[in-house]
Design a protein around this motif. Structure first.
Motif, PDB file in Angstrom:
ATOM      1  N   GLY A   1       0.808  -1.216   0.000  1.00  0.00           N
ATOM      2  CA  GLY A   1       0.000   0.000   0.000  1.00  0.00           C
ATOM      3  C   GLY A   1       0.837   1.261   0.000  1.00  0.00           C
ATOM      4  O   GLY A   1       0.498   2.248  -0.665  1.00  0.00           O
ATOM      5  N   ASN A   2       1.926   1.264   0.761  1.00  0.00           N
ATOM      6  CA  ASN A   2       2.830   2.408   0.747  1.00  0.00           C
ATOM      7  C   ASN A   2       3.411   2.635  -0.638  1.00  0.00           C
ATOM      8  O   ASN A   2       3.510   3.764  -1.133  1.00  0.00           O
ATOM      9  CB  ASN A   2       3.962   2.194   1.754  1.00  0.00           C
ATOM     10  CG  ASN A   2       3.470   2.209   3.182  1.00  0.00           C
ATOM     11  OD1 ASN A   2       2.310   2.516   3.451  1.00  0.00           O
ATOM     12  ND2 ASN A   2       4.333   1.850   4.110  1.00  0.00           N
ATOM     13  N   LEU A   3       3.813   1.548  -1.270  1.00  0.00           N
ATOM     14  CA  LEU A   3       4.403   1.645  -2.607  1.00  0.00           C
ATOM     15  C   LEU A   3       3.393   2.161  -3.623  1.00  0.00           C
ATOM     16  O   LEU A   3       3.696   3.052  -4.428  1.00  0.00           O
ATOM     17  CB  LEU A   3       4.930   0.273  -3.029  1.00  0.00           C
ATOM     18  CG  LEU A   3       5.636   0.192  -4.383  1.00  0.00           C
ATOM     19  CD1 LEU A   3       6.957   0.936  -4.350  1.00  0.00           C
ATOM     20  CD2 LEU A   3       5.860  -1.262  -4.780  1.00  0.00           C
ATOM     21  N   LEU A   4       2.170   1.628  -3.581  1.00  0.00           N
ATOM     22  CA  LEU A   4       1.156   2.024  -4.557  1.00  0.00           C
ATOM     23  C   LEU A   4       0.718   3.472  -4.347  1.00  0.00           C
ATOM     24  O   LEU A   4       0.472   4.195  -5.318  1.00  0.00           O
ATOM     25  CB  LEU A   4      -0.043   1.090  -4.468  1.00  0.00           C
ATOM     26  CG  LEU A   4       0.196  -0.361  -4.884  1.00  0.00           C
ATOM     27  CD1 LEU A   4      -1.079  -1.175  -4.729  1.00  0.00           C
ATOM     28  CD2 LEU A   4       0.692  -0.439  -6.317  1.00  0.00           C
ATOM     29  N   LEU A   5       0.606   3.896  -3.102  1.00  0.00           N
ATOM     30  CA  LEU A   5       0.184   5.271  -2.849  1.00  0.00           C
ATOM     31  C   LEU A   5       1.257   6.260  -3.299  1.00  0.00           C
ATOM     32  O   LEU A   5       0.955   7.280  -3.920  1.00  0.00           O
ATOM     33  CB  LEU A   5      -0.125   5.461  -1.359  1.00  0.00           C
ATOM     34  CG  LEU A   5      -0.624   6.853  -0.960  1.00  0.00           C
ATOM     35  CD1 LEU A   5      -1.877   7.221  -1.736  1.00  0.00           C
ATOM     36  CD2 LEU A   5      -0.878   6.925   0.535  1.00  0.00           C
ATOM     37  N   ALA A   6       2.516   5.975  -2.999  1.00  0.00           N
ATOM     38  CA  ALA A   6       3.600   6.849  -3.451  1.00  0.00           C
ATOM     39  C   ALA A   6       3.669   6.885  -4.971  1.00  0.00           C
ATOM     40  O   ALA A   6       3.874   7.951  -5.572  1.00  0.00           O
ATOM     41  CB  ALA A   6       4.931   6.376  -2.868  1.00  0.00           C
ATOM     42  N   ALA A   7       3.481   5.732  -5.608  1.00  0.00           N
ATOM     43  CA  ALA A   7       3.491   5.689  -7.070  1.00  0.00           C
ATOM     44  C   ALA A   7       2.331   6.479  -7.652  1.00  0.00           C
ATOM     45  O   ALA A   7       2.488   7.202  -8.647  1.00  0.00           O
ATOM     46  CB  ALA A   7       3.451   4.240  -7.544  1.00  0.00           C
ATOM     47  N   SER A   8       1.165   6.376  -7.042  1.00  0.00           N
ATOM     48  CA  SER A   8       0.000   7.111  -7.539  1.00  0.00           C
ATOM     49  C   SER A   8       0.196   8.611  -7.419  1.00  0.00           C
ATOM     50  O   SER A   8      -0.243   9.369  -8.283  1.00  0.00           O
ATOM     51  CB  SER A   8      -1.256   6.676  -6.774  1.00  0.00           C
ATOM     52  OG  SER A   8      -1.481   5.289  -6.921  1.00  0.00           O
ATOM     53  N   PHE A  18       8.602   8.695   1.499  1.00  0.00           N
ATOM     54  CA  PHE A  18       8.114   8.936   0.140  1.00  0.00           C
ATOM     55  C   PHE A  18       9.267   9.132  -0.833  1.00  0.00           C
ATOM     56  O   PHE A  18       9.300   8.533  -1.915  1.00  0.00           O
ATOM     57  CB  PHE A  18       7.198  10.167   0.129  1.00  0.00           C
ATOM     58  CG  PHE A  18       6.814  10.611  -1.258  1.00  0.00           C
ATOM     59  CD1 PHE A  18       5.820   9.953  -1.966  1.00  0.00           C
ATOM     60  CD2 PHE A  18       7.463  11.692  -1.861  1.00  0.00           C
ATOM     61  CE1 PHE A  18       5.471  10.361  -3.241  1.00  0.00           C
ATOM     62  CE2 PHE A  18       7.119  12.100  -3.134  1.00  0.00           C
ATOM     63  CZ  PHE A  18       6.116  11.435  -3.827  1.00  0.00           C
ATOM     64  N   TYR A  19      10.222   9.962  -0.450  1.00  0.00           N
ATOM     65  CA  TYR A  19      11.339  10.212  -1.356  1.00  0.00           C
ATOM     66  C   TYR A  19      12.280   9.014  -1.452  1.00  0.00           C
ATOM     67  O   TYR A  19      12.964   8.848  -2.462  1.00  0.00           O
ATOM     68  CB  TYR A  19      12.093  11.464  -0.916  1.00  0.00           C
ATOM     69  CG  TYR A  19      11.329  12.726  -1.241  1.00  0.00           C
ATOM     70  CD1 TYR A  19      11.171  13.141  -2.563  1.00  0.00           C
ATOM     71  CD2 TYR A  19      10.741  13.493  -0.243  1.00  0.00           C
ATOM     72  CE1 TYR A  19      10.457  14.284  -2.873  1.00  0.00           C
ATOM     73  CE2 TYR A  19      10.023  14.645  -0.541  1.00  0.00           C
ATOM     74  CZ  TYR A  19       9.886  15.029  -1.859  1.00  0.00           C
ATOM     75  OH  TYR A  19       9.167  16.153  -2.171  1.00  0.00           O
ATOM     76  N   TYR A  20      12.286   8.181  -0.417  1.00  0.00           N
ATOM     77  CA  TYR A  20      13.049   6.937  -0.520  1.00  0.00           C
ATOM     78  C   TYR A  20      12.424   6.012  -1.566  1.00  0.00           C
ATOM     79  O   TYR A  20      13.127   5.440  -2.414  1.00  0.00           O
ATOM     80  CB  TYR A  20      13.102   6.249   0.849  1.00  0.00           C
ATOM     81  CG  TYR A  20      13.637   4.833   0.790  1.00  0.00           C
ATOM     82  CD1 TYR A  20      14.999   4.577   0.694  1.00  0.00           C
ATOM     83  CD2 TYR A  20      12.762   3.744   0.817  1.00  0.00           C
ATOM     84  CE1 TYR A  20      15.482   3.275   0.632  1.00  0.00           C
ATOM     85  CE2 TYR A  20      13.236   2.441   0.759  1.00  0.00           C
ATOM     86  CZ  TYR A  20      14.596   2.218   0.667  1.00  0.00           C
ATOM     87  OH  TYR A  20      15.065   0.939   0.596  1.00  0.00           O
TER      88      TYR A  20
END
Length: 704
Positions: A263-270, A298-300
């Protein structure tokens, strides 16, 4: 409600879900809370609806059958299912009608009385009562469409138990579809749907806690939870608990790939792939009290996974374009630069090259001001990089249309003589409009105002009809000096010796606001029309090229790279690539139509023309490239692809700071600030007060 903690939840591992549901349905107290509709809580995926519904409905109790004197862990037997209609309407009389009473649990038996008349009587067991849903957010009222009576639940229970008894039979062999459906409940990985396509929900903290009141570790244990811990890792919530019988469990609201919550990955990508920033997401989450990851996280994620995915996709897309354009004998390209700030102190310059036939962005380059002398040189450097990129790929550019940038003009003339350089007609027309409008504002030239728009239109017409002939273009352009004084035939000139319009009627000649030859307005117009620089520049508009579609692309750039925000070099490059992918994906959109096939238009006020203009409405955009980027990002995480593969290369000069001198230490800078304060101290302030304030500042400095 505002103080509730919110978490974003998506996929739930199947084996944990199965244990939770079996434990819930085996507890008499929990049955009253969870019952059949726990799925609406939202922490589970929609694709698990039917499987979870079956698991929940296997054993359901009514409120009248729960003995308040029993212990929490005591198990009771379910309601026996009716096999004959026991409703008193039977009266022992035979009938061919089917009893529709819900007390029969959905099993149609012969009704012994005709008194039913097809109308179902009230069930003596549930009396029409319904169970309430558990929801992911606090609610005021249950929707009518989601209500089920207790006996209707018993009917569903009977059908599920029948299926369960079949599967317990040794001679029963499930079909392939049933096996797939059963396996998908317990499989912790995505078999039929990926995390990208799985639906996600917002879950309130208090609603989430209702799922963890009883043991969810063992299916036959319904002991209360005596120890419960809950924490979030960005958007993922983790619940760990121990029941009274010492059964422990750990539940996570999202799948995890290599210690990365999906979820963290998908939200940052979105956020990045849609052209937004973390600042916008942070403001929304703070207002909603929504748990998300930190700015550092996020920036990571952006540096390690997102930026390389964008760079690799653009590289593949550009390679496909180069393969296509490599075989074209004639390629007309429009080029223009764009600065990252509205002033004259830009840090980055973006230069893009567009195919004027298909409006495809074929090359784009970002130049940092530290790579050139100053910001004025960034446009020329970006153009050179773009042309060299096309040349190295074997693409031949025959014509390049640009604005009237002096450095660009000189560079093409001296370094690229094989390329036909053309000016954008719109830029020249814009400059001409400014000069004519400024002259028409003078008191003695007010009568020139009606001819401003006509003069610009005449320039466009002259460039469009000159057939690439410079002499004919100039003759057509200069003929406006005779036309505005009502003179439409003349003897001078080589080719063009009369106006191309039809003979004017007497009414047109009488009502037209002609200028007087030799008047102040006529002389002012003549000075602008016969300007030497203008006559020299229009020699490069003989092919009638313009960069209007490239200006439209710059509007797309504003979405991904707004000028009011600052970005790193890698961020500027990646966001420019996203804008180019957006443009190339939606460049072939057709005009939208109504249901009856009529083309759609809209009226819009134009500030330049001070009038309403008609513009067509295109079909909605499609963003398939974003889905491809998200898929590529998930692949990078799953395959453990490092950030170095596909990373954006930063030139050495772009790594330099903007400062012209060495950066001082923070301590020295604060010390100088204190000294300047003591010098600026007004005379009416006593010296002791100034010294006391200075000492206070020095003590603050020590704490730093």
């Amino acid at each position: 409600m505002h103080n509730f903690n919110l978490v974003i939840s998506g996929y739930t591992p199947g084996n944990m879900l199965d244990r939770m549901l079996h434990a819930c349905v085996n507890s008499c107290a929990c049955r009253l809370v969870l019952c059949v509709h726990v799925i609406v809580l939202g922490i589970f995926s929609v694709n698990y609806f039917f499987q979870i519904h079956q698991a929940l409905d296997q054993e359901i109790f009514t409120t009248e059958q729960v003995d308040s004197t029993q212990s929490i862990g005591t198990q009771t037997d379910p309601i026996p299912l009716a096999t004959d209609c026991s409703y008193p309407c039977s009266l022992g009389e035979s009938s061919t009608n089917k009893c529709l009473s819900p007390c029969c649990s959905g099993i149609q038996v012969s009704c012994q009385s005709p008194c039913c008349n097809g109308v179902p009587p009230e069930c003596p067991v549930c009396k029409g009562r319904t169970r309430e849903f558990l929801t992911s957010t606090p609610k005021k009222k249950v929707r009518r469409g989601l209500e089920l009576s207790l006996c209707e639940e018993e009917s569903l229970q009977h059908s599920l138990l029948s299926e369960k008894s079949l599967k317990n039979d040794e001679s029963y062999f499930p079909s392939e579809e049933e096996e797939d459906s059963h396996d998908s409940v317990h499989d912790t990985s995505y078999t039929s749907i990926g995390p990208q396509d799985d639906e996600k929900y917002i879950v309130f903290n208090e609603q989430l806690q209702q799922l963890f009141r009883k043991c969810v570790s063992e299916p036959n244990c319904s002991a209360p939870i005596v120890e419960l811990q809950k924490w979030n890792t960005g958007t993922m919530v983790t619940v760990k608990g121990i029941c009274l019988n010492h059964h422990d469990f750990t539940w996570q609201s999202q799948p995890v790939q290599h210690r990365m919550p999906v979820g963290n990955l998908l939200l940052a990508a979105s956020v990045l792939y849609t052209g937004n920033t973390f600042m916008t997401l942070s403001e929304i989450s703070d207002t909603l009290n929504l748990r998300i990851f930190s700015e550092r996280d996020f920036y990571y994620i952006q540096e390690k996974f997102l930026l390389p995915a964008i760079n690799q996709m653009w590289a593949r897309h550009q390679e496909e374009l180069m393969t296509e354009y490599r075989h074209k004998a004639e390629l007309v390209v429009a080029g223009d630069g764009r600065c990252d700030s509205p002033g004259h102190c830009a840090t980055f310059g973006t230069y893009s090259l567009m195919d004027t036939k298909d409006n495809i962005i074929i090359a784009t380059n970002v130049v940092r001001v530290t790579e050139v002398k100053n910001s004025y040189w960034m446009e020329k450097e970006g153009m050179v990089r773009g042309l060299e990129q096309l040349q190295n790929a074997g693409v031949t550019v025959t014509t390049l249309a640009t604005d009237r940038h002096p450095q660009v003009t000189k560079t093409i003339r001296e370094e690229y003589p094989h390329i036909s350089h053309q000016y954008d007609v719109w830029h020249i027309g814009k400059s001409l409009t400014k000069k004519l409008s400024a002259a028409a504002k003078r008191k003695e030239c007010m009568d020139m105002q009606p001819w401003v728009k006509s003069a610009v239109n005449h320039l466009w017409w002259s460039a469009d009809t000159c057939d690439g002939n410079v002499s004919q273009l100039k003759e057509r352009w200069l003929s406006i000096m005779r036309h505005i004084v009502n003179k439409h035939d003349w003897s001078v000139g080589e080719v063009y010796k009369s106006c191309a319009h039809d003979k004017l009627s007497e009414e047109d000649e009488r009502t037209k606001q002609w200028l007087k030859s030799g008047s102040a307005s006529h002389k002012a117009l003549q000075a602008i029309v016969t300007d030497k620089k203008l006559l020299k520049d229009i020699e490069l508009i003989t092919e009638f090229r313009h960069t209007g579609d490239l200006e439209v692309f710059h509007n797309v750039l504003l979405k991904y790279v707004p000028k009011r925000l600052a970005f790193s070099y890698e961020g500027m490059v990646a966001r420019t690539m996203l804008a180019a992918l957006d443009n190339n994906t939606n460049v072939a959109r057709e005009q939208a139509r109504t249901r009856d096939g009529t083309k759609r238009w809209k009226l819009q006020w134009s500030k330049s023309s001070q009038d309403y203009v008609v513009k067509k409405i295109n079909d909605p955009k499609e963003f398939s490239f974003r889905d491809d980027l998200v898929g590529a990002t998930l692949d990078r995480v799953e395959n453990k692809i490092g950030a170095s593969e596909g990373a954006i290369e930063v030139p050495d000069l772009a790594k330099k700071t903007l400062g012209k001198t060495d950066k001082p230490s923070k301590t020295d800078a604060v010390e100088r600030q204190i000294t300047r304060f003591s010098v600026r101290c007004p005379p009416e302030v006593e010296s002791t007060t100034a010294l006391a304030h200075q000492e206070s500042l020095r003590s603050d400095l020590k704490r730093l």
